[in-house]
Design a protein around this motif. Structure first.
Motif, PDB file in Angstrom:
ATOM      1  N   UNK B 253       0.843  -1.193   0.000  1.00 40.81           N
ATOM      2  CA  UNK B 253       0.000   0.000   0.000  1.00 40.81           C
ATOM      3  C   UNK B 253       0.880   1.246   0.000  1.00 40.81           C
ATOM      4  N   UNK B 254       0.421   2.269  -0.662  1.00 46.24           N
ATOM      5  CA  UNK B 254       1.122   3.566  -0.683  1.00 46.24           C
ATOM      6  C   UNK B 254       2.546   3.433  -1.225  1.00 46.24           C
ATOM      7  N   UNK B 255       2.808   2.458  -2.070  1.00 49.08           N
ATOM      8  CA  UNK B 255       4.182   2.257  -2.523  1.00 49.08           C
ATOM      9  C   UNK B 255       4.494   2.996  -3.821  1.00 49.08           C
ATOM     10  N   UNK B 256       3.454   3.344  -4.597  1.00 48.53           N
ATOM     11  CA  UNK B 256       3.691   3.846  -5.959  1.00 48.53           C
ATOM     12  C   UNK B 256       4.719   4.971  -6.001  1.00 48.53           C
ATOM     13  N   UNK B 257       4.584   5.927  -5.088  1.00 50.55           N
ATOM     14  CA  UNK B 257       5.483   7.099  -5.133  1.00 50.55           C
ATOM     15  C   UNK B 257       6.364   7.161  -3.878  1.00 50.55           C
ATOM     16  N   UNK B 258       6.522   6.021  -3.210  1.00 54.23           N
ATOM     17  CA  UNK B 258       7.176   6.046  -1.894  1.00 54.23           C
ATOM     18  C   UNK B 258       8.674   6.339  -1.994  1.00 54.23           C
ATOM     19  N   UNK B 259       9.156   7.120  -1.038  1.00 55.02           N
ATOM     20  CA  UNK B 259      10.605   7.325  -0.906  1.00 55.02           C
ATOM     21  C   UNK B 259      11.194   6.242  -0.006  1.00 55.02           C
ATOM     22  N   UNK B 278       0.226   7.900   9.224  1.00 49.77           N
ATOM     23  CA  UNK B 278       0.605   9.109   9.964  1.00 49.77           C
ATOM     24  C   UNK B 278       1.711   9.858   9.215  1.00 49.77           C
ATOM     25  N   UNK B 279       2.696   9.114   8.718  1.00 51.76           N
ATOM     26  CA  UNK B 279       3.799   9.740   7.980  1.00 51.76           C
ATOM     27  C   UNK B 279       3.280  10.441   6.725  1.00 51.76           C
ATOM     28  N   UNK B 280       2.374   9.790   6.030  1.00 51.42           N
ATOM     29  CA  UNK B 280       1.784  10.395   4.823  1.00 51.42           C
ATOM     30  C   UNK B 280       1.091  11.712   5.173  1.00 51.42           C
ATOM     31  N   UNK B 281       0.359  11.684   6.289  1.00 56.60           N
ATOM     32  CA  UNK B 281      -0.350  12.893   6.715  1.00 56.60           C
ATOM     33  C   UNK B 281       0.623  14.022   7.019  1.00 56.60           C
ATOM     34  N   UNK B 282       1.847  13.638   7.359  1.00 57.79           N
ATOM     35  CA  UNK B 282       2.870  14.643   7.663  1.00 57.79           C
ATOM     36  C   UNK B 282       3.706  14.980   6.431  1.00 57.79           C
ATOM     37  N   UNK B 283       3.303  14.429   5.280  1.00 59.78           N
ATOM     38  CA  UNK B 283       3.999  14.773   4.038  1.00 59.78           C
ATOM     39  C   UNK B 283       5.189  13.891   3.713  1.00 59.78           C
ATOM     40  N   UNK B 284       5.386  12.841   4.488  1.00 58.54           N
ATOM     41  CA  UNK B 284       6.505  11.935   4.194  1.00 58.54           C
ATOM     42  C   UNK B 284       5.979  10.761   3.362  1.00 58.54           C
ATOM     43  N   UNK B 285       6.640  10.543   2.235  1.00 60.25           N
ATOM     44  CA  UNK B 285       6.148   9.517   1.318  1.00 60.25           C
ATOM     45  C   UNK B 285       6.654   8.133   1.742  1.00 60.25           C
ATOM     46  N   UNK B 286       5.870   7.539   2.609  1.00 60.17           N
ATOM     47  CA  UNK B 286       6.219   6.209   3.102  1.00 60.17           C
ATOM     48  C   UNK B 286       5.301   5.182   2.451  1.00 60.17           C
ATOM     49  N   UNK B 287       5.807   4.011   2.225  1.00 57.90           N
ATOM     50  CA  UNK B 287       5.024   2.924   1.654  1.00 57.90           C
ATOM     51  C   UNK B 287       5.030   1.724   2.587  1.00 57.90           C
ATOM     52  N   UNK B 288       4.138   0.783   2.301  1.00 55.29           N
ATOM     53  CA  UNK B 288       3.938  -0.378   3.186  1.00 55.29           C
ATOM     54  C   UNK B 288       4.007  -1.638   2.352  1.00 55.29           C
ATOM     55  N   UNK B 289       4.890  -2.541   2.740  1.00 55.81           N
ATOM     56  CA  UNK B 289       4.947  -3.851   2.069  1.00 55.81           C
ATOM     57  C   UNK B 289       5.002  -4.931   3.123  1.00 55.81           C
ATOM     58  N   UNK B 306       9.685  -2.078  -5.568  1.00 52.87           N
ATOM     59  CA  UNK B 306      10.881  -1.224  -5.454  1.00 52.87           C
ATOM     60  C   UNK B 306      11.126  -0.505  -6.784  1.00 52.87           C
ATOM     61  N   UNK B 307      11.021  -1.254  -7.867  1.00 52.24           N
ATOM     62  CA  UNK B 307      11.291  -0.672  -9.182  1.00 52.24           C
ATOM     63  C   UNK B 307      10.269   0.406  -9.515  1.00 52.24           C
ATOM     64  N   UNK B 308       8.989   0.108  -9.282  1.00 59.77           N
ATOM     65  CA  UNK B 308       7.936   1.056  -9.646  1.00 59.77           C
ATOM     66  C   UNK B 308       8.012   2.335  -8.825  1.00 59.77           C
ATOM     67  N   UNK B 309       8.302   2.208  -7.554  1.00 56.10           N
ATOM     68  CA  UNK B 309       8.318   3.385  -6.679  1.00 56.10           C
ATOM     69  C   UNK B 309       9.589   4.194  -6.878  1.00 56.10           C
TER      70      UNK B 309
END
Lengths: 195, 362, 251
Positions: B253-259, B278-289, B306-309
């Motif tokens: 989840x949330x991986x597409x543009x994750x840093x 919570x990180x997303x709400x704070x503007x940090x592009x975190x993803x979940x795998x 990993x490749x897509x993000x």
């Protein structure tokens, strides 16, 4: 209701885990999200027993937490053991019937209050409903469940005892009511949190 | 199959109780077990339920026996299971090895506790290496790591099916928190959800008359020649690899543009999920795998994410000191993404821990 | 002179013959007695034969019965698992003294206590044969093995295990416990048959220890082998039925 986290701690055998079971059962019956995890270390055989309880209207994440909204410590040792779960947003409740080193109280708390649950149980009701007074107090402090739902869950949990001795039902319900009033009264008294 | 639950039913119970109900609904015939915390209540609930539904139970002298009796019952064609934890899981590696070697569809529920040795009776994620690759073999096992009581229910049912379909020993890997905590779930009879239940069948004591309509079944578990064993192992390895794509399961989840992508499994993934929000709400592009199957591992899926993000960081969070990390690293060998870790062996991880770690990285 | 070829038990699996045991080994005699017992009782179709690790593993495809191989010491729980799952099957576990009395002793002891309805045949040849002749729980005092090269010293390694005697103590009524020897074939066959009959009748745990020979590891010639079996071993390990519910009551 947004997330509410409660740490309930006492001596093994005080019925802390039963309170947690009844409260979460009541919350579940009211269609809340709820999780309860007992601290089931070796301490369950003599020692401080802690119940970590969470209520929410949304899915709940990790079953444990570092800081609680409400901490209830039911023995001298439990105060020291749970002080770390308290921060500036925590309501810290302890029983006034125990002797303990006041330095064990948390450094940080929104409010620290003492309630006379043990004395009340021993003098006005019966020692064995001590934990039910505490359950009433939790409801008085947090409104996490309705009083009616708690009664139903209590009935469900103790049905086999009530069947044998119907007078126990009244005793338990009364204990819950007294606990609730005790908590509400304490909240009004605005105990200073910096002692 | 016998209906156990009837109409789908909401329930509020512990993970161990959930296991017992799920085994019942899945049509398990018999449990063999030996007491060890935190799995005891699986046996407690099973022994209360089993006689009402004509199912069996035996409390054995130790975990070796619990594992081997399970192997025997499975060979005889019954859906048998066991549950264990910690040092019990260590002992059971011996029978699990036999199940691996003889392709026995044994289902085991593991409720991880602290280690090494007696550790704690509470919780950990320290039995990942043991459960995925324990024993003197190649780890030809299927391991589901659950995160919620609903998943415990779903994957116990699925675990029996997968075990009997593919005949690899199958594990539902939980932990002490999941074992002991109470939370809501929905119980159901699998066939009402369109889940076809794979029927067990005997490997010995099969129908037909020896010498007339069939040959005797001689199940072999030791070979005279190294070439014989080699041939068997290569065949089994190829088969395991071939079925792996059908078995792997994961969540992303949330991986597409994750840093930064947070990798976790089991109950820790609940905290990771909260942390990412919570990180997303704070503007940090975190993803979940989250790998749901630890064996086989969703390695291609993770490589794709990993490749897509184009994420620069992976953060591996686990209640162990690098067991998931080793598993992950070997599976994605060659990826150049930077790998950080949050190792908290034997203790629970909450969103706060993950958020703090992410902020120290980014 | 005309030679009489001994009849082959019907339950033997002929493609696996001749068998792989060493010359002079007692396993072949024991398995012949077992084969004849299976034939006499007419249970070839419902018998599950399970063998341990050690020399007993060589029997894995000995019979035209369904069979399974396990680990060292673990045949007992596998047989228990099969029997618990499918009580209509006749489960016969086959093991050596190391597997039964040492590494698998907790299984033997506890399945005896639980009176599991399985039949176990334990071959006692006073050493670990397959691994090269190490000391076993049954090695006699003074006996030389690879790990007791100066002779077994009971002071430091204890006395030989008398299995049937302790199992007889542990088991409730209904259990069958006996010791046989490959030097008394008819008795051997009868005791094995009784141990299976006891399971068929559902009476309880059934156990036969069989005194057997291992000239390869004993490093004995034919005479010495037989003398050791009949004199030394039988003296320490008395042969006969120790406990039997058969022929009692209305069974």
């Amino acid at each position: 209701m947004s997330l509410i986290r409660i740490a309930l701690a006492g001596e093994g055998g005080q019925g802390v885990q039963s309170v947690a079971e009844i409260l979460t059962e009541a919350a579940y019956n009211e269609n809340q999200q709820t999780i309860y995890i007992p601290n089931f270390g070796l301490e369950q055989r003599g020692g401080v027993s802690i119940a970590f309880i969470q209520f929410s209207d949304k899915r709940i994440g990790a079953p444990k937490f570092n800081k609680a909204d409400v901490v209830i410590a039911l023995s001298g040792r439990a105060v020291g053991r749970t002080a770390g779960y308290s921060d500036e947003n925590t309501l810290f409740v302890y029983d006034s019937g125990f002797d303990f080193d006041k330095e064990d109280l948390p450094q940080q708390a929104k409010k620290i209050i003492a309630i006379p649950a043990v004395d009340t149980a021993n003098q006005k009701l019966h020692p064995k409903v001590f934990n039910i007074i505490i359950m009433g107090a939790v409801i008085g402090l947090t409104n996490v469940v309705s009083f009616e739902a708690a009664k139903e869950a209590l009935e469900h949990k103790l049905a086999y005892k009530f069947e044998k001795d119907p007078s126990l039902r009244e005793l338990n319900f009364k204990a819950m009511e007294i606990g609730k009033q005790m908590a509400e009264k304490s909240l009004q008294e605005e105990v200073d949190n910096n002692d | 199959m016998e209906k156990i639950i009837g109409e789908p039913k909401k329930a509020f119970m512990t993970g161990n109780e959930t296991v017992a109900w799920a085994c019942l609904a899945a049509g398990a015939d018999i449990m063999f077990g030996y007491p060890i915390t935190p799995q005891n209540e699986v046996m407690h609930y099973w022994t209360r339920l089993a006689p009402k539904y004509n199912r069996g139970f035996l409390q054995t002298e130790d975990e070796l026996s619990a594992g081997f009796t399970t192997c025997g019952a499975v060979q005889a064609g019954k859906k048998a299971f066991t549950a264990t934890a910690g040092p019990g899981n260590v002992l059971m590696q011996e029978p699990f090895g036999m199940a691996e070697a003889m392709r026995l569809p044994v289902l085991s529920i593991i409720q991880q506790r602290g280690g090494p040795s007696s550790g704690t009776v509470v919780y950990s994620q320290q039995e990942v290496t043991l459960t995925t690759y324990g024993g003197n073999g190649e780890g030809h096992r299927i391991v589901y790591s659950t995160a919620t009581h609903q998943e415990i229910y779903d994957y116990v049912i699925k675990g029996f099916n997968i075990a009997w379909k593919y005949r690899f020993p199958t594990f539902v890997l939980g932990d002490g928190y999941q074992a002991k905590m109470r939370e809501p779930l929905e119980m159901y009879d699998p066939e009402d959800k369109g889940i076809e239940i794979i029927k067990p069948y005997p490997l010995i004591g099969i129908p037909g008359n020896i010498g007339e309509s069939r040959e005797p079944q001689h199940l072999c578990n030791i070979y005279s020649l190294e070439e014989e064993l080699y041939e068997v192992l290569m065949k089994v390895s190829a088969e395991y690899e071939a079925i792996s794509p059908e078995i792997v399961e994961f969540e992303a989840r949330y991986c597409e543009d994750a840093d930064i992508i947070i990798i976790s499994h089991g109950v820790v993934s609940r905290a990771a999920d909260d942390a990412v929000k919570i990180l997303r709400a704070q503007g940090i592009k975190a993803g979940y795998f989250r790998p749901i199957t630890l064996r086989p591992f969703p390695q291609q899926q993770l490589r794709d994410v990993i490749a897509q993000s184009g994420a620069e960081h992976l953060l591996i969070a686990e209640s162990a000191y690098g067991q998931l990390e080793r598993l992950t690293k070997q599976e994605i060998y060659g990826e150049t993404v930077k790998i950080d870790n949050l190792f908290m062996p034997g203790v629970g991880i909450i969103d706060y821990d993950i958020i703090k770690k992410v902020k120290s990285i980014i | 002179m005309e030679m009489l070829a001994p009849a082959t038990p019907k339950s033997w699996y002929l493609p696996s013959k001749p068998h792989k045991f060493c010359p002079g080994c007692g396993h072949g005699i024991t398995l012949k007695a077992l084969g004849e017992a299976i034939d006499e009782l007419g249970i070839q179709q419902e018998t599950i034969f399970g063998c341990d690790i050690g020399c007993s593993l060589l029997a894995w495809n000995f019979f035209a019965c369904d069979s399974t191989q396990t680990h060292h010491g673990r045949t007992t729980p596998v047989m228990v698992g099969i029997k618990r799952a499918r009580p209509e099957l006749i489960t016969i576990g086959y093991m050596g003294d190391g597997g039964g009395y040492s590494i698998g002793s907790q299984h033997l002891l506890n399945s005896a206590v639980r009176n599991e309805k399985v039949t176990l045949i334990l071959v006692n040849n006073t050493n670990y044969g397959m691994t090269g002749g190490q000391m076993a729980p049954t090695t006699l005092p003074g006996q030389i093995t690879e790990t007791s090269p100066y002779g077994r010293d009971p002071e430091s390694t204890g006395y030989p295990t008398r299995g049937p005697e302790f199992i007889a103590e542990l088991t409730p009524e209904g259990a069958y416990v006996a010791r046989a020897t490959v030097s008394k074939y008819k008795q051997l066959r009868r005791l094995i048959r009784n141990a299976i009959r006891n399971q068929i009748e559902g009476n309880g745990f059934s156990f036969v220890e069989v005194l057997s020979t291992c000239p390869t590891n004993w490093r004995t010639n034919a005479n010495q082998t037989w003398n050791f079996l009949e004199e030394k071993m039988e003296q320490y390990f008395p042969v006969g039925e120790i406990k039997s519910p058969l022929g009692k009551g209305d069974k």
